[in-house]
Design an enzyme around this catalytic site. Sequence first.
Site, mmCIF file in Angstrom:
data_model
loop_
_atom_site.group_PDB
_atom_site.id
_atom_site.type_symbol
_atom_site.label_atom_id
_atom_site.label_comp_id
_atom_site.label_asym_id
_atom_site.label_seq_id
_atom_site.Cartn_x
_atom_site.Cartn_y
_atom_site.Cartn_z
ATOM 1 N N ASN A 145 0.893 -1.326 -0.036
ATOM 2 C CA ASN A 145 -0.126 0.010 0.249
ATOM 3 C C ASN A 145 0.823 1.294 -0.083
ATOM 4 O OD1 ASN A 145 -2.410 -1.527 0.145
ATOM 5 N ND2 ASN A 145 -2.227 -1.713 2.311
ATOM 6 N N CYS A 146 -0.022 2.354 -0.220
ATOM 7 C CA CYS A 146 0.948 3.539 -0.409
ATOM 8 C C CYS A 146 1.698 3.903 0.810
ATOM 9 C CB CYS A 146 -0.408 4.820 -0.409
ATOM 10 S SG CYS A 146 0.382 6.212 -0.729
ATOM 11 N N PRO A 147 2.813 4.228 0.689
ATOM 12 C CA PRO A 147 3.469 4.870 -0.590
ATOM 13 C C PRO A 147 4.472 3.930 -1.379
ATOM 14 C CG PRO A 147 4.832 5.684 1.446
ATOM 15 C CD PRO A 147 3.755 4.666 1.899
ATOM 16 N N ASP B 230 -3.100 -1.695 -4.884
ATOM 17 C CA ASP B 230 -3.453 -0.565 -4.494
ATOM 18 C C ASP B 230 -4.156 0.177 -5.402
ATOM 19 O OD1 ASP B 230 -3.725 1.566 -2.732
ATOM 20 O OD2 ASP B 230 -1.781 2.104 -2.680
#
Length: 84
Positions: free
Chosen positions: A16-18, A43
Amino acid sequence: MSTETTSETLDVKGQNCPMPVIKTKGAFEELEAGESLEVISTDSGSMSDIAGWANSTDDAELLDQVEATEGGESVYKHYIQKAE
């Protein structure tokens, strides 16, 4: 090299981010001019994150972004080329 050919594939599924953008940046820096990178992510935020990164990176050209379903889960594919 044809722009239709992907030089490298980066699989960041499950991250997931980042992380997708951080890993994309690292892999992109390894490319030679004219080469392209396929990034595969799960994501959904990667669609806007990678587009934003490519727009703010001088030698990155976002060729395409595709949303697909593989094995019942959504996958987001990004195609980025390093300017010559």
